[in-house]
Design a protein around this motif. Structure first.
Motif, PDB file in Angstrom:
ATOM      1  N   ALA A 234      34.302  42.319  29.008  1.00 33.00           N
ATOM      2  CA  ALA A 234      35.583  41.700  28.654  1.00 33.00           C
ATOM      3  C   ALA A 234      36.612  42.775  28.355  1.00 33.00           C
ATOM      4  CB  ALA A 234      35.407  40.815  27.424  1.00 33.00           C
ATOM      5  N   CYS A 235      37.803  42.620  28.914  1.00 30.62           N
ATOM      6  CA  CYS A 235      38.833  43.633  28.654  1.00 30.62           C
ATOM      7  C   CYS A 235      39.394  43.439  27.245  1.00 30.62           C
ATOM      8  CB  CYS A 235      39.923  43.609  29.714  1.00 30.62           C
ATOM      9  SG  CYS A 235      41.329  42.615  29.296  1.00 30.62           S
ATOM     10  N   ASN A 236      39.712  44.558  26.645  1.00 31.23           N
ATOM     11  CA  ASN A 236      40.126  44.573  25.238  1.00 31.23           C
ATOM     12  C   ASN A 236      41.309  43.655  24.939  1.00 31.23           C
ATOM     13  OD1 ASN A 236      40.199  45.890  22.539  1.00 31.23           O
ATOM     14  ND2 ASN A 236      42.197  46.596  23.271  1.00 31.23           N
ATOM     15  N   TRP A 237      42.290  43.636  25.855  1.00 34.27           N
ATOM     16  CA  TRP A 237      43.568  43.009  25.517  1.00 34.27           C
ATOM     17  C   TRP A 237      43.610  41.517  25.728  1.00 34.27           C
ATOM     18  CZ3 TRP A 237      46.242  46.283  22.801  1.00 34.27           C
ATOM     19  CH2 TRP A 237      46.038  47.640  23.016  1.00 34.27           C
ATOM     20  N   CYS A 238      42.880  41.033  26.710  1.00 33.41           N
ATOM     21  CA  CYS A 238      42.979  39.593  26.998  1.00 33.41           C
ATOM     22  C   CYS A 238      41.659  38.867  26.803  1.00 33.41           C
ATOM     23  CB  CYS A 238      43.504  39.370  28.405  1.00 33.41           C
ATOM     24  SG  CYS A 238      45.268  39.671  28.507  1.00 33.41           S
ATOM     25  N   THR A 262      35.581  46.662  27.305  1.00 31.19           N
ATOM     26  CA  THR A 262      36.169  47.848  27.948  1.00 31.19           C
ATOM     27  C   THR A 262      37.669  47.710  27.730  1.00 31.19           C
ATOM     28  OG1 THR A 262      36.279  46.679  30.064  1.00 31.19           O
ATOM     29  CG2 THR A 262      34.412  48.127  29.745  1.00 31.19           C
ATOM     30  N   MET A 263      38.420  48.794  27.808  1.00 29.76           N
ATOM     31  CA  MET A 263      39.855  48.675  27.550  1.00 29.76           C
ATOM     32  C   MET A 263      40.525  47.811  28.608  1.00 29.76           C
ATOM     33  SD  MET A 263      40.250  49.952  24.726  1.00 29.76           S
ATOM     34  CE  MET A 263      42.008  49.982  24.446  1.00 29.76           C
ATOM     35  N   CYS A 264      40.088  47.960  29.841  1.00 37.57           N
ATOM     36  CA  CYS A 264      40.659  47.181  30.948  1.00 37.57           C
ATOM     37  C   CYS A 264      39.494  46.774  31.843  1.00 37.57           C
ATOM     38  CB  CYS A 264      41.631  48.061  31.724  1.00 37.57           C
ATOM     39  SG  CYS A 264      42.318  47.287  33.201  1.00 37.57           S
ATOM     40  N   SER A 265      39.635  45.651  32.520  1.00 34.01           N
ATOM     41  CA  SER A 265      38.558  45.245  33.442  1.00 34.01           C
ATOM     42  C   SER A 265      38.442  46.279  34.574  1.00 34.01           C
ATOM     43  CB  SER A 265      38.840  43.862  34.007  1.00 34.01           C
ATOM     44  OG  SER A 265      40.018  43.878  34.774  1.00 34.01           O
ATOM     45  N   GLY A 266      39.514  47.051  34.775  1.00 33.76           N
ATOM     46  CA  GLY A 266      39.503  48.108  35.786  1.00 33.76           C
ATOM     47  C   GLY A 266      38.453  49.177  35.500  1.00 33.76           C
ATOM     48  N   SER A 287      35.430  39.902  33.166  1.00 38.16           N
ATOM     49  CA  SER A 287      36.650  39.132  32.869  1.00 38.16           C
ATOM     50  C   SER A 287      37.763  40.075  32.430  1.00 38.16           C
ATOM     51  CB  SER A 287      36.370  38.088  31.790  1.00 38.16           C
ATOM     52  OG  SER A 287      35.945  38.708  30.619  1.00 38.16           O
ATOM     53  N   GLY A 288      38.960  39.710  32.823  1.00 36.88           N
ATOM     54  CA  GLY A 288      40.120  40.540  32.499  1.00 36.88           C
ATOM     55  C   GLY A 288      41.361  39.695  32.357  1.00 36.88           C
ATOM     56  N   CYS A 289      42.472  40.387  32.245  1.00 35.65           N
ATOM     57  CA  CYS A 289      43.755  39.689  32.092  1.00 35.65           C
ATOM     58  C   CYS A 289      44.178  39.069  33.420  1.00 35.65           C
ATOM     59  CB  CYS A 289      44.841  40.676  31.704  1.00 35.65           C
ATOM     60  SG  CYS A 289      44.422  41.718  30.326  1.00 35.65           S
ATOM     61  N   HIS A 290      45.006  38.074  33.349  1.00 34.36           N
ATOM     62  CA  HIS A 290      45.609  37.550  34.576  1.00 34.36           C
ATOM     63  C   HIS A 290      46.384  38.699  35.222  1.00 34.36           C
ATOM     64  CE1 HIS A 290      44.647  33.340  33.842  1.00 34.36           C
ATOM     65  NE2 HIS A 290      44.797  33.627  32.582  1.00 34.36           N
ATOM     66  N   ASP A 293      49.372  40.160  33.660  1.00 31.57           N
ATOM     67  CA  ASP A 293      49.266  40.493  32.233  1.00 31.57           C
ATOM     68  C   ASP A 293      48.497  41.772  31.944  1.00 31.57           C
ATOM     69  OD1 ASP A 293      50.540  38.172  31.753  1.00 31.57           O
ATOM     70  OD2 ASP A 293      48.807  37.053  31.048  1.00 31.57           O
ATOM     71  N   CYS A 294      47.948  42.423  32.980  1.00 31.72           N
ATOM     72  CA  CYS A 294      47.120  43.605  32.724  1.00 31.72           C
ATOM     73  C   CYS A 294      47.960  44.625  31.950  1.00 31.72           C
ATOM     74  CB  CYS A 294      46.628  44.204  34.044  1.00 31.72           C
ATOM     75  SG  CYS A 294      45.700  45.725  33.810  1.00 31.72           S
ATOM     76  N   HIS A 295      47.389  45.150  30.871  1.00 31.76           N
ATOM     77  CA  HIS A 295      48.126  46.084  30.034  1.00 31.76           C
ATOM     78  C   HIS A 295      48.237  47.470  30.640  1.00 31.76           C
ATOM     79  CE1 HIS A 295      48.272  42.909  27.285  1.00 31.76           C
ATOM     80  NE2 HIS A 295      48.866  43.643  26.375  1.00 31.76           N
ATOM     81  N   TYR A 296      47.629  47.643  31.781  1.00 29.33           N
ATOM     82  CA  TYR A 296      47.698  48.943  32.447  1.00 29.33           C
ATOM     83  C   TYR A 296      48.314  48.737  33.840  1.00 29.33           C
ATOM     84  CZ  TYR A 296      44.648  50.027  28.593  1.00 29.33           C
ATOM     85  OH  TYR A 296      44.122  50.157  27.336  1.00 29.33           O
ATOM     86  N   ILE A 297      49.476  48.125  33.833  1.00 27.82           N
ATOM     87  CA  ILE A 297      50.272  47.869  35.038  1.00 27.82           C
ATOM     88  C   ILE A 297      49.470  47.081  36.082  1.00 27.82           C
ATOM     89  CG2 ILE A 297      51.873  48.873  36.730  1.00 27.82           C
ATOM     90  CD1 ILE A 297      52.279  51.176  34.759  1.00 27.82           C
ATOM     91  N   ALA A 299      46.150  47.940  37.110  1.00 28.75           N
ATOM     92  CA  ALA A 299      44.746  48.375  37.154  1.00 28.75           C
ATOM     93  C   ALA A 299      43.826  47.200  37.507  1.00 28.75           C
ATOM     94  CB  ALA A 299      44.343  48.979  35.821  1.00 28.75           C
ATOM     95  N   VAL A 300      44.238  46.015  37.116  1.00 30.41           N
ATOM     96  CA  VAL A 300      43.413  44.826  37.359  1.00 30.41           C
ATOM     97  C   VAL A 300      43.245  44.539  38.858  1.00 30.41           C
ATOM     98  CG1 VAL A 300      45.340  43.182  37.182  1.00 30.41           C
ATOM     99  CG2 VAL A 300      43.068  42.451  36.536  1.00 30.41           C
ATOM    100  N   HIS A 301      44.161  45.014  39.683  1.00 25.33           N
ATOM    101  CA  HIS A 301      44.008  44.806  41.127  1.00 25.33           C
ATOM    102  C   HIS A 301      42.761  45.534  41.637  1.00 25.33           C
ATOM    103  CE1 HIS A 301      47.907  42.884  42.038  1.00 25.33           C
ATOM    104  NE2 HIS A 301      48.239  43.449  40.912  1.00 25.33           N
TER     105      HIS A 301
HETATM  106 FE1  FES Z   1      43.014  43.388  30.770  1.00 26.18          FE
HETATM  107 FE2  FES Z   1      43.664  45.382  32.504  1.00 26.18          FE
HETATM  108  S1  FES Z   1      44.056  45.265  30.400  1.00 26.18           S
HETATM  109  S2  FES Z   1      42.485  43.586  32.851  1.00 26.18           S
END
Ligand code: FES
Length: 383
Positions: A234-238, A262-266, A287-290, A293-297, A299-301
């Motif tokens: 699970a990503c930290n932010w979402c 993890t900080m990001c799902s990336g 799982s990650g942010c929509h 909404d990814c907090h790292y621009i 990275a979720v792609h």
């Molecule tokens: Fe949640 Fe990137 S911070 S998927």
């Protein structure tokens, strides 16, 4: 269409203006034509309260339109490596805790660049942004993120994928001809970990979220009765916050789920997922942010691309691809988090012990082959 007077003093203004003679009509404006004799305007409107068509003669007509972001905003977005919401406005770092900070350090946002707002809110936000900027300026020095990547030069094969994935342009690409490894600008790294996950040579180490640390968590979760556990990255932010939200709202969800943050799902590397299946995990959820909404621009792609690759790989390795799931869960979606967990528990019940054992065997053989290959290559290099 609707009278809405939110915010301090707005309702008073609405009432006072009515007393002064302003006429409010709840309706759908139709046609506007100029009165040829008086040179004023005639507005046709459907009054949705009375259901009648009305005509109004006006001296002035002001149309309140929806607000859209500037068309040339993309340039500044690229320049400052900013993220935007799905409707194109600049996204803040955190809606509650960092409402005027952009995800890029040292960049602050105020006014309609963030969302449509009135003068008062823009001024308030600008004041907050100036205060945040002055903290940085007065400090005389800047603190950098502790969670950053680090290049292990001797492992690098100069492919340059790390520089391509970095959403912050924090990596200077390697030079294959000159055999120069990539250079990581620590002050620009925000710590998403996408570079470490994409590097097939393990030539990038993610501080505080190192491969060994994550693998140790997987091993601990699957140490006892692995077939009963739903392993979730699970990503930290979402997503992680979505789980928190489900907890504080006292929503019921299966106790079988085990979260690895993890900080990001990336940051979720292919090898973590494969390792989990090799250790007997019946199901794995990433799982990650929509997307917006990814907090790292963006990275979720890379998470999505990696998962697509992984599903194909799993199929080749005779592992049912639907045992690996990908879900986008925001911090506010506690309900969704609980629902996903309930659905996955049902799916978990369909994975038999035989299936898990077969997967473990196939993946263990695959790992042995991989190690043998590496050993041969090492011997070759040594000779
Ligand atoms: Fe949640 Fe990137 S911070 S998927």
């Amino acid at each position: 269409m609707d009278m809405r007077a939110f915010g301090k003093g707005f309702e008073d203004l609405y009432m006072r203006s009515k007393e002064e003679g302003v006429k409010y009509v709840r309706g759908i404006p139709g046609e506007v034509v100029e009165n040829p004799e008086l040179k004023n305007l005639i507005l046709t409107v459907e009054n949705t309260t009375t259901g009648k068509l009305e005509e109004h003669e006006l001296d002035m007509l002001v149309l309140a339109q929806g607000v859209i972001p500037r068309r040339d905003g993309d340039q500044i977005k690229k320049l400052l490596t900013l993220s935007t919401t799905s409707d194109g406005f600049i996204m803040e770092s955190h809606p509650k805790l960092k409402p005027v900070d952009a995800p890029t350090k040292g960049v602050y946002i105020a006014g309609c660049v963030e969302s449509p707002k009135d003068v008062k809110d823009s001024v308030t936000q600008a004041g907050a942004a100036a205060a945040r900027a002055s903290i940085l300026l007065n400090a005389g020095q800047t603190k950098i993120e502790a969670i950053t990547s680090h290049v292990v030069a001797e492992k690098c094969n100069f492919c340059g994928i790390c520089a391509q994935v970095c959403p912050y342009n924090a990596i200077i690409a390697p030079d294959r001809k000159a055999k120069k490894p990539p250079v990581l600008i620590q002050a620009a790294c925000a710590g998403c970990g996408a570079c470490a996950a994409e590097c097939a040579q393990d030539a990038i180490i993610m501080r505080h979220f190192r491969d060994e640390q994550i693998t140790a968590q997987i091993d601990a979760i699957l140490e006892v009765e692995p077939h009963k556990h739903l392993l979730t990255f699970a990503c930290n932010w979402c997503s992680y916050a979505g789980g928190d939200n489900a907890g504080t709202a006292r929503l019921q969800y299966p106790t079988t789920c085990r979260l690895i943050r993890t900080m990001c799902s990336g940051r979720v590397d292919d090898k973590f997922v494969i390792h989990a299946f090799r250790m007997g995990a019946p199901m794995v959820l990433v799982s990650g942010c929509h997307f917006s909404d990814c907090h790292y621009i963006d990275a979720v792609h890379w998470t999505q691309k990696r998962m697509d690759r992984l599903w194909t790989k799993l199929e080749k390795l005779e592992v049912r691809p639907d045992r690996l799931r990908l879900e986008w869960i925001s911090a506010a979606e506690g309900q969704k988090f609980a629902k996903v967990m309930r659905e996955l528990e049902k799916a978990l019940a369909t994975v038999t012990t035989d299936e898990i054992e077969h997967t473990m065997k196939v993946l263990a053989e695959e790992e042995t082959k991989r190690e043998e290959k590496i050993a041969k290559r090492t011997v070759g290099v040594g000779a």
